[in-house]
Design an enzyme around this catalytic site. Structure first.
Site, PDB file in Angstrom:
ATOM      1  N   CYS A  42       0.841  -1.200   0.000  1.00 44.88           N
ATOM      2  CA  CYS A  42       0.000   0.000   0.000  1.00 44.88           C
ATOM      3  C   CYS A  42       0.879   1.255   0.000  1.00 44.88           C
ATOM      4  O   CYS A  42       1.984   1.255   0.539  1.00 44.88           O
ATOM      5  CB  CYS A  42      -0.908   0.007   1.229  1.00 44.88           C
ATOM      6  SG  CYS A  42      -2.078   1.394   1.258  1.00 44.88           S
ATOM      7  N   ASP A  44       0.437   3.776   1.698  1.00 46.77           N
ATOM      8  CA  ASP A  44       0.408   4.369   3.045  1.00 46.77           C
ATOM      9  C   ASP A  44       1.826   4.681   3.546  1.00 46.77           C
ATOM     10  O   ASP A  44       2.706   3.815   3.533  1.00 46.77           O
ATOM     11  CB  ASP A  44      -0.290   3.388   4.006  1.00 46.77           C
ATOM     12  CG  ASP A  44      -0.671   4.045   5.317  1.00 46.77           C
ATOM     13  OD1 ASP A  44       0.228   4.575   6.009  1.00 46.77           O
ATOM     14  OD2 ASP A  44      -1.865   4.034   5.667  1.00 46.77           O
ATOM     15  N   ARG A  46       2.985   4.895   6.308  1.00 43.77           N
ATOM     16  CA  ARG A  46       3.420   4.185   7.512  1.00 43.77           C
ATOM     17  C   ARG A  46       3.910   2.763   7.230  1.00 43.77           C
ATOM     18  O   ARG A  46       4.258   2.027   8.152  1.00 43.77           O
ATOM     19  CB  ARG A  46       2.257   4.134   8.517  1.00 43.77           C
ATOM     20  CG  ARG A  46       1.837   5.511   8.996  1.00 43.77           C
ATOM     21  CD  ARG A  46       0.474   5.476   9.661  1.00 43.77           C
ATOM     22  NE  ARG A  46      -0.591   5.118   8.714  1.00 43.77           N
ATOM     23  CZ  ARG A  46      -1.880   5.023   9.050  1.00 43.77           C
ATOM     24  NH1 ARG A  46      -2.258   5.236  10.286  1.00 43.77           N
ATOM     25  NH2 ARG A  46      -2.790   4.709   8.139  1.00 43.77           N
ATOM     26  N   HIS A  98      -2.073  -4.022   4.994  1.00 40.86           N
ATOM     27  CA  HIS A  98      -1.900  -3.623   6.391  1.00 40.86           C
ATOM     28  C   HIS A  98      -3.264  -3.387   7.019  1.00 40.86           C
ATOM     29  O   HIS A  98      -4.221  -3.006   6.341  1.00 40.86           O
ATOM     30  CB  HIS A  98      -1.019  -2.374   6.511  1.00 40.86           C
ATOM     31  CG  HIS A  98      -1.620  -1.139   5.918  1.00 40.86           C
ATOM     32  ND1 HIS A  98      -2.177  -0.143   6.681  1.00 40.86           N
ATOM     33  CD2 HIS A  98      -1.768  -0.730   4.633  1.00 40.86           C
ATOM     34  CE1 HIS A  98      -2.627   0.818   5.892  1.00 40.86           C
ATOM     35  NE2 HIS A  98      -2.401   0.486   4.641  1.00 40.86           N
ATOM     36  N   CYS A 101      -6.100  -0.004   6.887  1.00 37.01           N
ATOM     37  CA  CYS A 101      -5.881   0.589   5.562  1.00 37.01           C
ATOM     38  C   CYS A 101      -7.025   1.548   5.228  1.00 37.01           C
ATOM     39  O   CYS A 101      -8.199   1.157   5.219  1.00 37.01           O
ATOM     40  CB  CYS A 101      -5.791  -0.510   4.510  1.00 37.01           C
ATOM     41  SG  CYS A 101      -5.435   0.121   2.860  1.00 37.01           S
TER      42      CYS A 101
END
Ligand code: CO
Length: 201
Positions: A42, A44, A46, A98, A101
């Site tokens: 992803c 993302d 993080r 994750h 999400c």
């Protein structure tokens, strides 16, 4: 110092540390890359592939998009897959989702997120496919976490079904495909235990 100047300064310090720790590091990398892993994850911020796996530059080839989707008509993802498998000859493809999400969450909520909405239809397709299993989970958070897992499993299936991977397996190229999920709350990766290797169907 501007926000972006800070990044350039940090970059200079990082390159200096790398050079000091391993003279010739960048010269060697500049010659070629031979990563053993392709990471499909992803976007993302993080979930940075290199950092959470402790891999150095040159060790993992990375493709990231919102909700770590592998869509059969996505030329971008398919090109990455092709390049990684046929040219770089990676040994492992890791599809990593994750928990928490935002893409999965928006898909569940049927949230209006502009252009990303059509992209997230792919997550809704996974949700529809496993509607019965998901409906049996009473707790909304657990249901969301399960959809995050199901989404990874589904995308891993897409990787395995792709002509790139099927052809690699047909010619007995060593290649395994894995489904992992990452916990934002503990920084840990979990193997969903469904790895596949070398069997063309
Ligand atoms: Co995400």
């Amino acid at each position: 110092m501007s926000e972006t100047d800070r990044l350039l300064e940090q970059n200079r310090a990082w390159a200096e540390r790398k050079r000091a720790a391993e003279p010739g590091f960048f010269q060697k990398l500049a010659q070629q890359q031979s990563p053993k892993f392709l990471w499909i994850g992803c976007s993302d911020s993080r979930v940075p592939a290199n950092e959470i796996t402790g891999l150095a530059p040159g060790e993992v080839f990375v493709h990231r998009n919102v909700a770590n989707l592998v869509v059969h008509t996505d030329l971008n993802c398919l090109s990455v897959l092709h390049f990684a498998v046929e040219l770089l000859q990676v040994r492992h493809i890791i599809v990593c989702g994750h928990y928490g999400c935002a893409g999965v969450r928006a898909a569940i909520a049927r949230q209006k997120v502009g252009l990303a909405e059509s992209w997230l239809h792919h997550v809704q397709d996974v949700q529809s496919k496993y509607a019965a299993e998901l409906a049996a989970i009473a707790d909304p958070l657990r249901r969301e976490r399960r959809l995050c897992e199901l989404n990874v499993l589904e995308q891993m299936d897409h990787v395995c079904a792709s002509s790139v991977v099927q052809e690699a397996w047909t010619r007995h190229q060593p290649l395994s495909v894995h489904a992992w999920i990452y916990g934002l709350e503990d920084g840990l990766l979990r193997d969903l235990g469904v790895s596949r290797s070398g069997v063309a169907k």
